[in-house]
Motif scaffolding. Sequence first.
Motif, PDB file in Angstrom:
ATOM      1  N   SER A   9       0.746  -1.201   0.089  1.00  0.00           N
ATOM      2  CA  SER A   9       0.035   0.050  -0.018  1.00  0.00           C
ATOM      3  C   SER A   9       0.873   1.334  -0.100  1.00  0.00           C
ATOM      4  O   SER A   9       2.091   1.138  -0.049  1.00  0.00           O
ATOM      5  CB  SER A   9      -0.958   0.009   1.276  1.00  0.00           C
ATOM      6  OG  SER A   9      -0.068   0.304   2.227  1.00  0.00           O
ATOM      7  N   TYR A 112     -12.634   8.586   7.139  1.00  0.00           N
ATOM      8  CA  TYR A 112     -12.391   7.532   6.664  1.00  0.00           C
ATOM      9  C   TYR A 112     -11.482   6.767   7.726  1.00  0.00           C
ATOM     10  O   TYR A 112     -10.989   7.250   8.656  1.00  0.00           O
ATOM     11  CB  TYR A 112     -11.252   7.813   5.494  1.00  0.00           C
ATOM     12  CG  TYR A 112     -10.118   8.687   5.826  1.00  0.00           C
ATOM     13  CD1 TYR A 112      -8.921   7.945   6.133  1.00  0.00           C
ATOM     14  CD2 TYR A 112     -10.213   9.994   5.831  1.00  0.00           C
ATOM     15  CE1 TYR A 112      -7.633   8.664   6.286  1.00  0.00           C
ATOM     16  CE2 TYR A 112      -9.048  10.819   6.125  1.00  0.00           C
ATOM     17  CZ  TYR A 112      -7.861  10.111   6.443  1.00  0.00           C
ATOM     18  OH  TYR A 112      -6.705  10.842   6.849  1.00  0.00           O
ATOM     19  N   ASP A 114      -8.141   4.394   7.914  1.00  0.00           N
ATOM     20  CA  ASP A 114      -6.941   4.044   7.299  1.00  0.00           C
ATOM     21  C   ASP A 114      -6.802   2.623   6.962  1.00  0.00           C
ATOM     22  O   ASP A 114      -6.329   2.029   6.136  1.00  0.00           O
ATOM     23  CB  ASP A 114      -5.659   4.481   7.878  1.00  0.00           C
ATOM     24  CG  ASP A 114      -5.381   6.149   8.076  1.00  0.00           C
ATOM     25  OD1 ASP A 114      -5.280   6.574   6.767  1.00  0.00           O
ATOM     26  OD2 ASP A 114      -5.577   6.670   8.850  1.00  0.00           O
ATOM     27  N   GLU A 135     -13.946  -4.560   0.180  1.00  0.00           N
ATOM     28  CA  GLU A 135     -13.349  -3.951  -1.031  1.00  0.00           C
ATOM     29  C   GLU A 135     -14.541  -2.884  -1.363  1.00  0.00           C
ATOM     30  O   GLU A 135     -14.106  -1.899  -2.018  1.00  0.00           O
ATOM     31  CB  GLU A 135     -13.578  -4.929  -2.064  1.00  0.00           C
ATOM     32  CG  GLU A 135     -12.530  -6.110  -1.815  1.00  0.00           C
ATOM     33  CD  GLU A 135     -11.185  -5.873  -2.463  1.00  0.00           C
ATOM     34  OE1 GLU A 135     -10.910  -4.534  -3.158  1.00  0.00           O
ATOM     35  OE2 GLU A 135     -10.143  -6.568  -2.013  1.00  0.00           O
ATOM     36  N   GLN A 138     -13.664   0.101   0.692  1.00  0.00           N
ATOM     37  CA  GLN A 138     -12.396   0.780  -0.051  1.00  0.00           C
ATOM     38  C   GLN A 138     -12.865   1.653  -1.096  1.00  0.00           C
ATOM     39  O   GLN A 138     -12.455   2.813  -1.342  1.00  0.00           O
ATOM     40  CB  GLN A 138     -11.384  -0.283  -0.303  1.00  0.00           C
ATOM     41  CG  GLN A 138      -9.801  -0.149  -0.511  1.00  0.00           C
ATOM     42  CD  GLN A 138      -9.075  -1.121  -0.597  1.00  0.00           C
ATOM     43  OE1 GLN A 138      -9.293  -2.234  -0.971  1.00  0.00           O
ATOM     44  NE2 GLN A 138      -7.748  -0.751  -0.378  1.00  0.00           N
ATOM     45  N   LYS A 139     -13.499   1.215  -2.216  1.00  0.00           N
ATOM     46  CA  LYS A 139     -14.024   1.800  -3.451  1.00  0.00           C
ATOM     47  C   LYS A 139     -14.849   3.165  -2.953  1.00  0.00           C
ATOM     48  O   LYS A 139     -14.526   3.987  -3.626  1.00  0.00           O
ATOM     49  CB  LYS A 139     -14.748   0.924  -4.103  1.00  0.00           C
ATOM     50  CG  LYS A 139     -13.995   0.122  -4.811  1.00  0.00           C
ATOM     51  CD  LYS A 139     -14.878  -1.120  -5.704  1.00  0.00           C
ATOM     52  CE  LYS A 139     -14.087  -2.167  -6.354  1.00  0.00           C
ATOM     53  NZ  LYS A 139     -14.964  -3.239  -7.062  1.00  0.00           N
ATOM     54  N   ILE A 143     -12.756   3.322   3.829  1.00  0.00           N
ATOM     55  CA  ILE A 143     -11.640   2.880   4.484  1.00  0.00           C
ATOM     56  C   ILE A 143     -10.480   2.911   3.253  1.00  0.00           C
ATOM     57  O   ILE A 143     -10.785   2.826   2.219  1.00  0.00           O
ATOM     58  CB  ILE A 143     -11.752   1.385   4.987  1.00  0.00           C
ATOM     59  CG1 ILE A 143     -11.937   0.426   3.859  1.00  0.00           C
ATOM     60  CG2 ILE A 143     -12.836   1.189   6.017  1.00  0.00           C
ATOM     61  CD1 ILE A 143     -12.046  -1.210   4.203  1.00  0.00           C
ATOM     62  N   ARG A 144      -9.128   2.988   3.818  1.00  0.00           N
ATOM     63  CA  ARG A 144      -7.920   2.988   2.731  1.00  0.00           C
ATOM     64  C   ARG A 144      -7.666   1.595   2.472  1.00  0.00           C
ATOM     65  O   ARG A 144      -7.096   1.118   1.415  1.00  0.00           O
ATOM     66  CB  ARG A 144      -6.834   3.914   3.196  1.00  0.00           C
ATOM     67  CG  ARG A 144      -7.418   5.380   3.354  1.00  0.00           C
ATOM     68  CD  ARG A 144      -6.534   6.004   4.076  1.00  0.00           C
ATOM     69  NE  ARG A 144      -5.494   6.411   2.999  1.00  0.00           N
ATOM     70  CZ  ARG A 144      -4.092   7.140   3.412  1.00  0.00           C
ATOM     71  NH1 ARG A 144      -4.045   7.749   4.292  1.00  0.00           N
ATOM     72  NH2 ARG A 144      -3.148   7.144   2.378  1.00  0.00           N
ATOM     73  N   GLU A 145      -7.504   0.803   3.595  1.00  0.00           N
ATOM     74  CA  GLU A 145      -6.921  -0.426   3.329  1.00  0.00           C
ATOM     75  C   GLU A 145      -7.559  -1.466   4.619  1.00  0.00           C
ATOM     76  O   GLU A 145      -8.247  -1.054   5.521  1.00  0.00           O
ATOM     77  CB  GLU A 145      -5.191  -0.651   3.755  1.00  0.00           C
ATOM     78  CG  GLU A 145      -4.452   0.129   2.879  1.00  0.00           C
ATOM     79  CD  GLU A 145      -4.619  -0.080   1.337  1.00  0.00           C
ATOM     80  OE1 GLU A 145      -4.777  -1.435   1.164  1.00  0.00           O
ATOM     81  OE2 GLU A 145      -4.120   0.482   0.372  1.00  0.00           O
ATOM     82  N   TYR A 146      -7.436  -2.625   4.469  1.00  0.00           N
ATOM     83  CA  TYR A 146      -8.031  -3.680   5.258  1.00  0.00           C
ATOM     84  C   TYR A 146      -7.157  -4.827   5.558  1.00  0.00           C
ATOM     85  O   TYR A 146      -6.205  -5.176   4.916  1.00  0.00           O
ATOM     86  CB  TYR A 146      -9.571  -4.201   4.972  1.00  0.00           C
ATOM     87  CG  TYR A 146      -9.546  -4.889   3.649  1.00  0.00           C
ATOM     88  CD1 TYR A 146      -9.258  -6.412   3.490  1.00  0.00           C
ATOM     89  CD2 TYR A 146      -9.379  -4.366   2.488  1.00  0.00           C
ATOM     90  CE1 TYR A 146      -9.279  -7.173   2.480  1.00  0.00           C
ATOM     91  CE2 TYR A 146      -9.540  -5.286   1.149  1.00  0.00           C
ATOM     92  CZ  TYR A 146      -9.541  -6.406   1.364  1.00  0.00           C
ATOM     93  OH  TYR A 146      -9.551  -7.313   0.154  1.00  0.00           O
TER      94      TYR A 146
END
Length: 302
Positions: A9, A112, A114, A135, A138-139, A143-146
């Motif tokens: 990431s 958001y 992270d 996902e 995220q789109k 959220i930015r990452e999981y």
Amino acid sequence: MKKRQLGKSDLYVSEIGLGCMSLPVEQAAANNIIQVALENGITYFDTADLYNKGENEKIVGNALKSNRQNIILATKVGNRLNKSGDGWSWDPSKEWITDAVHASLKRLQTDYIDVYQLHGGTMEDDVDEVIDTMESLQKEGIIREYGISSIRPNVIERFLSKSNAVSVMMQYSLLDRRPEEWFSLLENNSATLFSRGTLAKGLLTAEGLTRASKTDEYLSYTHQELLEVIKVLDALDAPLSSIAQHYVLRNDVTGSMILGASSEKQLLESIQSYHTEVPHNILQTASELTKKEIYMEHRVNS
């Protein structure tokens, strides 16, 4: 403080992450600890919607809102509080995760998250639904990452193989080396380790011998084995807490060590230990003195 890349990431996390579960419930006291963390280069902060029934997220949100753009904020989902508030049940459904993430955003006072982590997991979960939900969030930019917080190898293997998860949180220390068997799995899936329990409930600190004397057993270590191993580790030519931290950090797969702190003094001691260098040969000796075990349950091929 050094930072490390989180998977593939664009996020970089400080080598010490503040585990917020141990923060005081008083806002002012928590603010002071978080301010010490920020002043010393800690940029990764980890909480969960379950901690103190959501109140921990509120405390963290209040303390960090003015520094939001400078930090990496992580929380967790999956444990659903009962309406009575006296317990919880496991719910990894799309409906619950979607509701829960918006509740966390409100408590954290942010738009958001992270790193959003599944707070556990079983082989009975509909993993495809969980991943699809992550996902989608995220789109949407929620959220930015999981990632996932679990010690079950079969759950972790399935989750990583099917997803774009960037992190796995596991209990890992010199006294609990079970995750080492799975480091190649994380590396092959471009996932980073968040280690918790690095100091093994204080056994791997200057108070280690005192704590060991009051501990019946720790994982597979009997009381006597624990006393003996802490004694020989403590005799090495470096502070025990520094050895413990740098042992975890010597692995490239490690991102952040999640260290809790209930006081400014405790956090500063951990930071001082981090800044104390430990020669490679001492880390190697520490490795040879401790057990390298494996998870006996939840095996990938079981």
